[in-house]
Write an enzyme that holds these catalytic residues in place. Structure first.
Site, PDB file in Angstrom:
ATOM      1  N   GLU A 281      -9.833   7.619   4.190  1.00 48.28           N
ATOM      2  CA  GLU A 281      -8.697   7.023   4.958  1.00 48.28           C
ATOM      3  C   GLU A 281      -7.994   8.382   5.696  1.00 48.28           C
ATOM      4  O   GLU A 281      -8.178   9.366   5.094  1.00 48.28           O
ATOM      5  CB  GLU A 281      -7.864   6.384   4.502  1.00 48.28           C
ATOM      6  CG  GLU A 281      -7.187   7.171   3.088  1.00 48.28           C
ATOM      7  CD  GLU A 281      -5.975   6.397   2.372  1.00 48.28           C
ATOM      8  OE1 GLU A 281      -5.187   5.735   3.078  1.00 48.28           O
ATOM      9  OE2 GLU A 281      -6.016   6.629   1.103  1.00 48.28           O
TER      10      GLU A 281
ATOM     11  N   ASP B  71       0.934  -1.081  -0.164  1.00 52.60           N
ATOM     12  CA  ASP B  71      -0.048  -0.066  -0.120  1.00 52.60           C
ATOM     13  C   ASP B  71       0.892   1.389   0.002  1.00 52.60           C
ATOM     14  O   ASP B  71       2.173   0.971   0.666  1.00 52.60           O
ATOM     15  CB  ASP B  71      -1.028  -0.078   1.095  1.00 52.60           C
ATOM     16  CG  ASP B  71      -2.227   0.854   1.231  1.00 52.60           C
ATOM     17  OD1 ASP B  71      -2.107   1.653  -0.116  1.00 52.60           O
ATOM     18  OD2 ASP B  71      -2.992   0.930   1.765  1.00 52.60           O
TER      19      ASP B  71
HETATM   20  C1  BGC Z   1      -5.133   3.103   0.518  1.00 53.19           C
HETATM   21  C2  BGC Z   1      -5.562   2.030  -0.454  1.00 53.19           C
HETATM   22  C3  BGC Z   1      -5.499   2.652  -1.676  1.00 53.19           C
HETATM   23  C4  BGC Z   1      -3.989   3.151  -2.287  1.00 53.19           C
HETATM   24  C5  BGC Z   1      -4.004   3.825  -3.753  1.00 53.19           C
HETATM   25  C6  BGC Z   1      -3.856   3.853  -0.034  1.00 53.19           C
HETATM   26  O1  BGC Z   1      -3.438   4.873   0.968  1.00 53.19           O
HETATM   27  O2  BGC Z   1      -5.059   2.627   1.686  1.00 53.19           O
HETATM   28  O3  BGC Z   1      -6.667   1.418  -0.093  1.00 53.19           O
HETATM   29  O4  BGC Z   1      -5.639   1.426  -2.712  1.00 53.19           O
HETATM   30  O5  BGC Z   1      -3.836   4.370  -1.294  1.00 53.19           O
HETATM   31  O6  BGC Z   1      -4.865   4.652  -3.680  1.00 53.19           O
HETATM   32  C1  BGC Z   2      -4.147   8.684  -1.682  1.00 56.24           C
HETATM   33  C2  BGC Z   2      -3.530   9.649  -2.344  1.00 56.24           C
HETATM   34  C3  BGC Z   2      -3.152  10.597  -1.544  1.00 56.24           C
HETATM   35  C4  BGC Z   2      -2.081  10.068  -0.459  1.00 56.24           C
HETATM   36  C5  BGC Z   2      -1.628  10.908   0.647  1.00 56.24           C
HETATM   37  C6  BGC Z   2      -2.994   8.024  -0.896  1.00 56.24           C
HETATM   38  O1  BGC Z   2      -3.740   6.831  -0.241  1.00 56.24           O
HETATM   39  O2  BGC Z   2      -4.336   7.502  -2.803  1.00 56.24           O
HETATM   40  O3  BGC Z   2      -4.337  10.397  -3.418  1.00 56.24           O
HETATM   41  O4  BGC Z   2      -2.416  11.664  -1.916  1.00 56.24           O
HETATM   42  O5  BGC Z   2      -2.721   8.742   0.002  1.00 56.24           O
HETATM   43  O6  BGC Z   2      -0.927  10.380   1.613  1.00 56.24           O
END
Ligand code: BGC
Ligand code: BGC
Length: 838
Positions: A536, A336
């Site tokens: 998240e 991830d």
């Molecule tokens: C998330 C994942 C996601 C990845 C790509 C991460 O921060 O935890 O669920 O697939 O970003 O966007």
């Molecule tokens: C997201 C990105 C974002 C990053 C920030 C990832 O999970 O997919 O778009 O910029 O987290 O930490």
């Protein structure tokens, strides 16, 4: 319903003779590997073994031959590049060619040309460009096609115009595995239309603490529900293993995530630590994995989180021994977003421990280049054994070969590609609308208020009524789902639009009023409200109650109640919330979760079906327990003191009863916990923060009202040492937010006077602050209009603020005269106006 799913010891097919007891030895045998020494032995409190599903794809001699040929032809550089995935915000097609990257992704905030609203054609063109670069065979290159991964979380959710389904929490309430298969198949088509190969879905988390901001990504807190969906969803995306169209041109590669116990962290903290026994890890949090593996899922994403203090990205026991060994997973493990960088001793661009633990592809969005250089050196000096690299590359190649990518040609030339109208086809919209109907859970229906008679005068109100952004939640076009007005959903239907159609078709009348006022006294009022979008990290809460800034609906509900108008509440939320006050003030109450773009599905069940059409009713039931108070204390159907307000499986229908006794209206938690992340609302500081305006006679400070209530506070300075600050006693840690593109957001109004030396700061105790001179940018705001502007936390950090101990989240001032009004100060994303670091 119980949370414990009994797994008989040593069930399933024959395996490599692995047992819990000897699991720790695996590491001893390879103790020379970097990172291995840190790995703990398995817990020994679980006497029974992990499930041992069958991998449905026996070794295919033709594929194995190709893998061997490719492996022997590839240079070391090509092999290292193959295990690295970069994000399109920092990777160009030329980079893919030069560094031989095996994959690209678009993270939640990334898009072609950095335009999140880019037309679908732009995405497809970019997919072609990456493909062409990766398959360039000049100068002896191997030309291995790149795979593009995207978060198609509830439909192809990064692409504007696409029909989006309810988020998983709503799908869980539908209890309908067959529906999952159809949704997954439709999503796979959408992803193919833009030329991508791979979705990071489905999430098979089993959230145990609803304060977690990713609760809505989980189907249920009940492992049995998750298990019943995981396999069919993967089959819908990939096709059935063994079938001719498995991973064929209408399907995509699936990734179940996040392995493991992402939903089991202490206090529901995102990326936190699951302090649980191995038995709970296996029986609750692993539930979705065996069915996904039996469905032939090609990739599994490691979780950011830890298990008993050890980061999953570095946990060899879990990734290698349990997942690939005992559970026979024959695809590849993808990391991830820089998750490997969180292993002790690692950095995003330097982490041998992850691949040595069993990670096969690094998600290294912005760190790929350094990682490539370091990994190359680590293979050369033996820190990463060649055999491990070859294994990781082989796993990735097998997936690419199974998916037929070597023969598929450019993404735009593949079936479905470029058929953009199908992103919002009638069929998909009907499917999404059906899913909305099935996801709704009726919590209260006093005296059979529902179904409503559409031939009446209906008032529709609340800030969620005509608000597709709120209806879709996070992971929608933008990362957090913020900053979206209805124009960003050109093919979507808001809940209001759905209601209006249903009512007018029946000869009734409907009136929309965001504030609850009306021209003609309605027969019934529908109030739609709930959580503002989040994803998240930003979605983590201290308690399960709406913050004060999202409570405007309470006043509306009570006023309608006083006027004797029957009220139906429709809650939009990514989790169960403490709703006692709203339940008391409503005669009917519907939990609508985050229904997606087809808001008409809500009206379908609020109103009596038109004459001649099939009768409809609520069928959804809770897949999460509903709390009695706001404390957020996890409710577990297996625990002896399980006492939710509405238990797992609860859900009414027209026919089935419906009153709820008057409920206590005390949240049982301090306001400061409810309002975390908000500092000022309506011009008033939110506890525990205090507003201090210093400047003596030079400063005039007056309330700003909209005629009904105070909406802000205006500060007019005649010049001199003037300073306005929001201070608190307990320091706030926003380090993670600062690293993740979060902003300090202010709703403000310029009175026209904004001097160059106007500054804003975040402070971290005596002598510690990041101070920015923002006058020149703020002066450009239109005079006399409320505006929301954001200042990246990173700017304050770069200017010297220690983000781990903020004591004053916002201060501003100037020595020169100024005139500014403030309505709201909070943390957030996607403001209409983003200021640059000066
Ligand atoms: C998330 C994942 C996601 C990845 C790509 C991460 O921060 O935890 O669920 O697939 O970003 O966007
Ligand atoms: C997201 C990105 C974002 C990053 C920030 C990832 O999970 O997919 O778009 O910029 O987290 O930490």
């Amino acid at each position: 319903m119980t949370k414990k799913k009994e797994i008989p010891p040593q069930s399933g097919s024959a395996n490599i003779g692995f047992t819990m007891r000897n699991a720790g030895l695996a590491c001893v045998a390879v103790a020379a590997l970097a990172g291995c020494a840190r790995q703990p032995a398995a817990n020994t409190d679980a006497a029974t073994a992990w499930p041992s599903p069958t991998w449905p794809l026996p070794a295919d001699p033709a594929i194995e031959k190709r893998v061997q040929e490719l492996l022997s032809a590839m240079t070391l550089e090509e092999k290292v590049g193959q295990v690295i995935q970069g994000d399109i915000s920092t990777v160009t097609p030329d980079d893919v060619r030069q560094y031989h990257l095996g994959s690209v992704l678009n993270g939640g905030g990334s898009a072609p040309g950095n335009d999140e609203f880019a037309e679908p054609a732009k995405w497809l063109a970019l997919a072609d460009a990456f493909y062409a670069a990766s398959t360039d065979r000049s100068n002896g290159r191997s030309g291995i096609p790149v795979i593009w991964g995207t978060d198609a979380m509830h439909g192809h959710s990064n692409i504007i115009g696409t029909t989006l389904f309810p988020h998983n929490i709503g799908l869980g309430a539908a209890h309908d595995p067959a529906l999952m298969r159809r949704i997954a198949a439709a999503t796979a088509e959408q992803v193919r239309i833009t030329g991508f190969d791979w979705t990071f879905a489905p999430t098979v988390t089993v959230p145990q603490d609803d304060r977690w901001g990713r609760t809505y990504e989980g189907y249920s807190e009940d492992p049995a529900v998750v298990a019943s969906y995981a396999g069919v969803f993967v089959r819908g995306l990939q096709g059935d293993p063994g079938a001719a169209d498995f991973l064929g041109p209408t399907h995509v590669i699936s990734s179940v995530k996040h392995f493991i116990a992402d939903g089991g962290t202490e206090n529901g903290t995102d990326q936190g630590d699951a302090k649980i026994s191995e038995q709970v890890l296996r029986d609750v949090h692993a539930a979705g994995y065996p069915p996904a593996i039996e469905a032939g899922v090609q990739t599994i994403m490691a979780s950011y989180s830890s298990w008993n203090g050890v980061k999953n990205h570095g946990n060899r026991y879990l990734l290698t021994d349990v997942l690939k060994g005992r559970m026979h997973f024959g695809g590849f493990v993808v990391g991830d977003w820089n998750g490997h960088g969180q292993i002790p001793g690692c950095k995003p661009d330097n982490c041998a421990a992850a691949i040595n633990a069993g990670l096969d592809m690094y998600m290294a969005p912005d760190s790929w280049k350094g990682l490539y250089t370091n990994l190359l050196a680590q293979v050369k000096d033996g820190t990463v054994p060649m055999a491990r690299l070859d294994d990781a590359v082989s796993r990735i190649l097998r997936v690419k070969l199974r998916a037929g990518l070597f023969e598929a040609g450019p993404p735009s030339k593949r079936p479905l590609a470029g058929e953009f109208d199908r992103l919002w086809s009638e069929d998909t919209r009907a499917l999404a609308r059906e899913a909305v109907r099935k996801s709704l859970v009726l919590l209260k229906n006093e005296n059979g208020l529902l179904p409503l008679d559409p031939h009446s005068h209906v008032l529709v109100t609340g800030d969620g009524a005509d608000n597709l952004g709120k209806q879709n939640g996070g992971w929608t076009i933008t990362w957090q789902g913020t900053g979206l007005d209805n124009s960003r959903f050109p093919h979507g239907t808001s809940i209001w639009q759905g209601i209006r159609s249903a009512v007018t078709a029946a000869g009734g009348t409907a009136e929309l009023s965001p504030t609850g006022s009306f021209r003609r006294k309605p027969d019934v009022a529908i109030v739609v409200f709930g959580e503002e979008p989040y994803a998240e990290m930003l979605g983590d809460r201290k308690v399960l109650a709406l913050p004060i800034a999202q409570n405007a609906h309470l006043g509306i509900l009570r006023k309608l109640q006083e006027q004797g108008i029957p009220v139906v509440s429709v809650l939009l939320s990514g989790r169960p919330l403490w709703m006692n006050r709203e339940l008391n003030a409503s005669r009917a109450f519907v939990a609508a979760w985050l229904p997606g773009t087809e808001g008409a599905g809500v009206a379908d069940l609020l109103f009596r079906a038109p004459a001649g059409s099939a009768p409809r009713d609520f069928t959804g039931t809770l897949s999460y327990s509903w709390p009695r108070d706001a404390s957020g204390k996890p409710l577990n159907a297996g625990q002896p003191d399980y006492s939710p307000l509405f238990a797992l499986g609860y859900g009414l229908s027209y026919a089935k009863g419906g009153s709820v006794p008057a409920l206590p209206e005390d949240a049982g938690v301090p306001d400061a916990l409810i309002n975390a992340g908000f500092f000022l609302e309506g011009g008033n500081a939110i506890a525990p923060w205090q507003l201090r305006a210093e400047g003596g006679a030079a400063l005039r400070d007056e309330p700003v009202s909209d005629g009904v209530q105070q909406v802000g506070r205006r500060f007019v300075s005649r010049g001199g040492a003037v300073r306005i600050g929001l201070r608190g006693e307990t320091p706030l840690d926003v380090q993670r937010e600062a690293n993740g593109d979060v902003l300090l957001m202010l709703r403000l109004r310029s009175g026209g006077t904004v001097p160059d030396d106007l500054w804003m700061s975040m402070a971290c105790g005596e002598g510690c602050a990041g101070k920015l001179r923002l006058g020149p940018q703020l002066r450009k705001l239109p005079r006399g209009e409320w505006q929301t502007v954001g200042v990246p936390l990173k700017c304050f950090q770069a200017a010297g603020a220690d983000m781990s101990r903020i004591t004053e989240p916002m201060a501003l001032g100037s020595d020169s005269p100024f005139d500014l009004a403030l309505a709201r100060v909070q943390l957030g994303t996607n403001p209409p106006v983003t200021l640059a670091c000066p």
